[in-house]
Write an enzyme that holds these catalytic residues in place. Structure first.
Site, PDB file in Angstrom:
ATOM      1  N   ILE A 170       0.872  -1.170   0.000  1.00  0.00           N
ATOM      2  CA  ILE A 170       0.000   0.000   0.000  1.00  0.00           C
ATOM      3  C   ILE A 170       0.912   1.223   0.000  1.00  0.00           C
ATOM      4  CG2 ILE A 170      -2.024  -1.064   1.050  1.00  0.00           C
ATOM      5  CD1 ILE A 170      -1.228  -0.037   3.732  1.00  0.00           C
ATOM      6  N   ASP A 171       0.413   2.315  -0.547  1.00  0.00           N
ATOM      7  CA  ASP A 171       1.236   3.497  -0.746  1.00  0.00           C
ATOM      8  C   ASP A 171       1.705   4.106   0.572  1.00  0.00           C
ATOM      9  OD1 ASP A 171       0.729   3.214  -3.462  1.00  0.00           O
ATOM     10  OD2 ASP A 171      -1.005   4.558  -3.405  1.00  0.00           O
TER      11      ASP A 171
END
Length: 222
Positions: free
Chosen positions: A57-58
């Site tokens: 995930i970013d």
């Protein structure tokens, strides 16, 4: 770490932490470096740069992700992602009013043709991408959304919401920055999968973090 056994860990990643070392983040505050400090063995499939990392995930997305401790678990978990049997639900605050309270965005995603750091909806050198959304609550010019990933392309939710004209609040890459918010208001709320050893379905959920709740209170007063 919210769950751990001999095969895997479920991590609740804080906003602002990079998952693994990359350009500009070779050491220091990355999830991988933190894991290596606490965990002796992680799967080797992604090499020494991304040990154990099944999916990402970013940096400025908070919430749940899975880390594999061995190669067998890594393969089995990756296969579930590949065939879309993995449960991944997010919550986000998006800009604008939604005419439809639920829907599906089915639009292929590939690398941006001029800015290689960005992704975009394109037919060229792309992969299919499907995101399902529903409006939890509308706040005038903002919407609190629940989103379910059918596929898992890089920046998928951010690209898809921007594509339909409702970028995520604070996303300065696919929309615009929002004062007092560092990055996009996006949280990986729920994750579910078949355990690689027990073969039983298990599911985990993460409470909304304070930064997200704070924005909900703020837009609720507008």
């Amino acid at each position: 770490i919210i769950y751990q056994d001999d095969d895997l860990l479920v991590i609740n990643k804080p906003r602002g932490m990079v998952v693994h070392p990359a350009n500009g983040h070779y050491d220091g505050d990355t999830l991988v470096n933190a894991l290596l400090f606490h965990i002796k063995d992680l799967s080797s499939i992604n090499g020494i740069v991304r040990p154990g990392i099944v999916h990402r995930i970013d940096k400025n997305t908070s919430g749940l992700l899975i880390v594999a401790k061995n190669d067998v678990s890594h393969v089995k978990l990756s296969e579930q992602i590949k065939v879309h049997s993995f449960t991944r639900e997010y919550e986000a605050i998006a800009v604008g009013s939604f005419k439809d309270t639920q829907g599906t965005i089915d639009a292929p995603i590939g690398r941006h043709h001029t800015d290689r750091k960005k992704m975009c909806v394109t037919e060229k050198n792309s992969k299919n991408a499907v995101t399902h959304y529903s409006v939890i609550k509308q706040y005038g010019g903002f919407a609190h959304l629940r989103l379910r990933l059918e596929t898992g392309r890089t920046h998928q939710i951010r690209v898809h919401l921007s594509y339909i004209g409702h970028h995520i609040l604070g996303d300065d890459v696919y929309g615009k920055a929002y004062k007092g918010l560092e990055g996009q208001c996006l949280h990986a709320r729920k994750i579910g999968f078949i355990h690689p050893t027990t073969e039983k379905y298990i599911e985990f959920e993460s409470d909304l973090p304070e930064y997200f709740e704070s924005i909900l209170r703020k837009i609720g007063k507008m």
